[in-house]
Enzyme design. Sequence first.
Site, PDB file in Angstrom:
ATOM      1  N   GLY A   1      -5.970   1.932   7.089  1.00 35.71           N
ATOM      2  CA  GLY A   1      -5.549   1.235   8.316  1.00 35.71           C
ATOM      3  C   GLY A   1      -6.271   1.774   9.535  1.00 35.71           C
ATOM      4  O   GLY A   1      -5.738   1.771  10.647  1.00 35.71           O
TER       5      GLY A   1
ATOM      6  N   GLY B   1      -6.606  -0.242  12.777  1.00 36.94           N
ATOM      7  CA  GLY B   1      -5.368  -0.613  13.465  1.00 36.94           C
ATOM      8  C   GLY B   1      -5.114   0.198  14.734  1.00 36.94           C
ATOM      9  O   GLY B   1      -5.911   1.069  15.103  1.00 36.94           O
ATOM     10  N   GLN B   2      -3.981  -0.089  15.382  1.00 33.81           N
ATOM     11  CA  GLN B   2      -3.664   0.532  16.684  1.00 33.81           C
ATOM     12  C   GLN B   2      -3.669   2.052  16.601  1.00 33.81           C
ATOM     13  O   GLN B   2      -4.329   2.733  17.378  1.00 33.81           O
ATOM     14  CB  GLN B   2      -2.292   0.051  17.186  1.00 33.81           C
ATOM     15  CG  GLN B   2      -1.977   0.572  18.590  1.00 33.81           C
ATOM     16  CD  GLN B   2      -0.490   0.570  18.937  1.00 33.81           C
ATOM     17  OE1 GLN B   2       0.360   0.364  18.070  1.00 33.81           O
ATOM     18  NE2 GLN B   2      -0.173   0.796  20.184  1.00 33.81           N
TER      19      GLN B   2
ATOM     20  N   ARG C   1     -10.021  -6.020   6.304  1.00 33.17           N
ATOM     21  CA  ARG C   1     -11.025  -7.068   6.557  1.00 33.17           C
ATOM     22  C   ARG C   1     -11.630  -6.960   7.949  1.00 33.17           C
ATOM     23  O   ARG C   1     -12.780  -7.312   8.155  1.00 33.17           O
ATOM     24  CB  ARG C   1     -10.363  -8.442   6.427  1.00 33.17           C
ATOM     25  CG  ARG C   1     -10.107  -8.803   4.983  1.00 33.17           C
ATOM     26  CD  ARG C   1      -9.978 -10.304   4.837  1.00 33.17           C
ATOM     27  NE  ARG C   1      -9.465 -10.633   3.542  1.00 33.17           N
ATOM     28  CZ  ARG C   1      -8.259 -11.167   3.327  1.00 33.17           C
ATOM     29  NH1 ARG C   1      -7.443 -11.439   4.327  1.00 33.17           N
ATOM     30  NH2 ARG C   1      -7.871 -11.444   2.097  1.00 33.17           N
TER      31      ARG C   1
ATOM     32  N   TYR D   1      10.122  -5.229   6.792  1.00 35.16           N
ATOM     33  CA  TYR D   1       9.382  -4.032   7.195  1.00 35.16           C
ATOM     34  C   TYR D   1      10.288  -2.796   7.075  1.00 35.16           C
ATOM     35  O   TYR D   1       9.902  -1.779   6.490  1.00 35.16           O
ATOM     36  CB  TYR D   1       8.912  -4.230   8.641  1.00 35.16           C
ATOM     37  CG  TYR D   1       8.224  -3.043   9.287  1.00 35.16           C
ATOM     38  CD1 TYR D   1       7.066  -2.493   8.751  1.00 35.16           C
ATOM     39  CD2 TYR D   1       8.716  -2.504  10.478  1.00 35.16           C
ATOM     40  CE1 TYR D   1       6.422  -1.431   9.379  1.00 35.16           C
ATOM     41  CE2 TYR D   1       8.083  -1.455  11.118  1.00 35.16           C
ATOM     42  CZ  TYR D   1       6.930  -0.924  10.549  1.00 35.16           C
ATOM     43  OH  TYR D   1       6.297   0.130  11.182  1.00 35.16           O
TER      44      TYR D   1
ATOM     45  N   LYS E   1      10.121   0.525   4.669  1.00 33.01           N
ATOM     46  CA  LYS E   1      10.027   1.863   5.258  1.00 33.01           C
ATOM     47  C   LYS E   1      11.070   2.795   4.634  1.00 33.01           C
ATOM     48  O   LYS E   1      10.777   3.953   4.343  1.00 33.01           O
ATOM     49  CB  LYS E   1      10.160   1.802   6.783  1.00 33.01           C
ATOM     50  CG  LYS E   1       8.918   1.281   7.462  1.00 33.01           C
ATOM     51  CD  LYS E   1       7.735   2.219   7.246  1.00 33.01           C
ATOM     52  CE  LYS E   1       6.396   1.600   7.508  1.00 33.01           C
ATOM     53  NZ  LYS E   1       5.262   2.428   7.077  1.00 33.01           N
TER      54      LYS E   1
ATOM     55  N   ILE F   1       4.770   2.550  19.764  1.00 30.90           N
ATOM     56  CA  ILE F   1       3.643   3.347  20.257  1.00 30.90           C
ATOM     57  C   ILE F   1       2.859   2.539  21.288  1.00 30.90           C
ATOM     58  O   ILE F   1       2.488   1.388  21.036  1.00 30.90           O
ATOM     59  CB  ILE F   1       2.709   3.777  19.099  1.00 30.90           C
ATOM     60  CG1 ILE F   1       3.491   4.512  18.000  1.00 30.90           C
ATOM     61  CG2 ILE F   1       1.547   4.629  19.615  1.00 30.90           C
ATOM     62  CD1 ILE F   1       4.134   5.821  18.400  1.00 30.90           C
TER      63      ILE F   1
END
Length: 326
Positions: free
Chosen positions: A12, A15-16, A40, A147, A151, A177
């Site tokens: 990842g 990602g952010q 991707r 989600y 988790k 975040i």
Amino acid sequence: MAKEMKRIMVTGAVGQIGSELTMALRDKYGSENVLATGHRTQPSPTLRDSGPFEFINVTKKETIDEVVKKYNIDTIYHMSAILSAVGEKNPKLAWDVNMNGTYNILEIALEYDMTRIFIPSSIAAFGPETPLDNTPQETILRPKTMYGVTKVAGELLCDYYVKRFDLDIRGCRYPGIISYETLPGGGTTDYAVAIYFEAVKNKKYTCFVREDTRLPMMYMPDCLKASIDLMEADFSQLKHYSDFNLTAMSFSAGELAAEIKKHIPEFTCTYEPDFRQAIADSWPNSIDDSAAREEWGWEPSYDLAAMTEDMLRVLTQRHAEGKLNY
Ligand code: AKB
């Protein structure tokens, strides 16, 4: 004697959090020792040119296996995940990426006898039956999003691999975040990032949660510090492994808008709650992170005022230079 982390892989990494975490890890451990992986999305030139990069698919174990072998990886930061809002739109995808991806990473860790693994959880592990204020470390975990379900299951799975197979796995429950480098993709707390970009660009923002919605949050520099410090902590001193409560601040959407207005007086915020309101309402207002403070010395540096000043300083400068990518 704890083994050293020599060759790190970040999943990842586009990602952010992953994008900034990769750069922080490259600074600390040497660029050539930190492999960034994505699915991707093309990496930014900074990420691509500063160290190794590979495409993998965490739901396909053989693609992880290939790069782990190629780069002799002994440590993984597993940051790839489908977040809460996208997960509600596509629960099947959320289950596949978050559950099967995590399972594949754990199995790879076992097969290669890895030194250390970081797998983050989230405040999404909590639900409406959880005490909403100063949410304790040990509490009710009955999330209402896919989600959140992944988790909680992920936390349990990590603890199982620690106890059953003696693996060194760590993780914390990230709050929302906030950062200026890479935009978050499909979370409920994304409004707390978008509001800054819109304030600088258009001086107005339409927020998708109510003004009184209060959630635990953290500025990116603290998130990076927490993620690296937890991995550097002495494992023998930890009583928890993959489920540390973590926070830096809590504020309502209205308080966030008011803080921005102190710097941009003409800024206006309106509120049009959508399906993400119900998700936000099921998450805590504030978090008790004393276990993280006691077990590995967690202490945040940024509060709402300090974060807002920094966010607006950087975004205003980028906007003036025509470099605000939003
Ligand atoms: C989300 O909003 O889904 C994430 C999270 C709190 O884990 N930012």
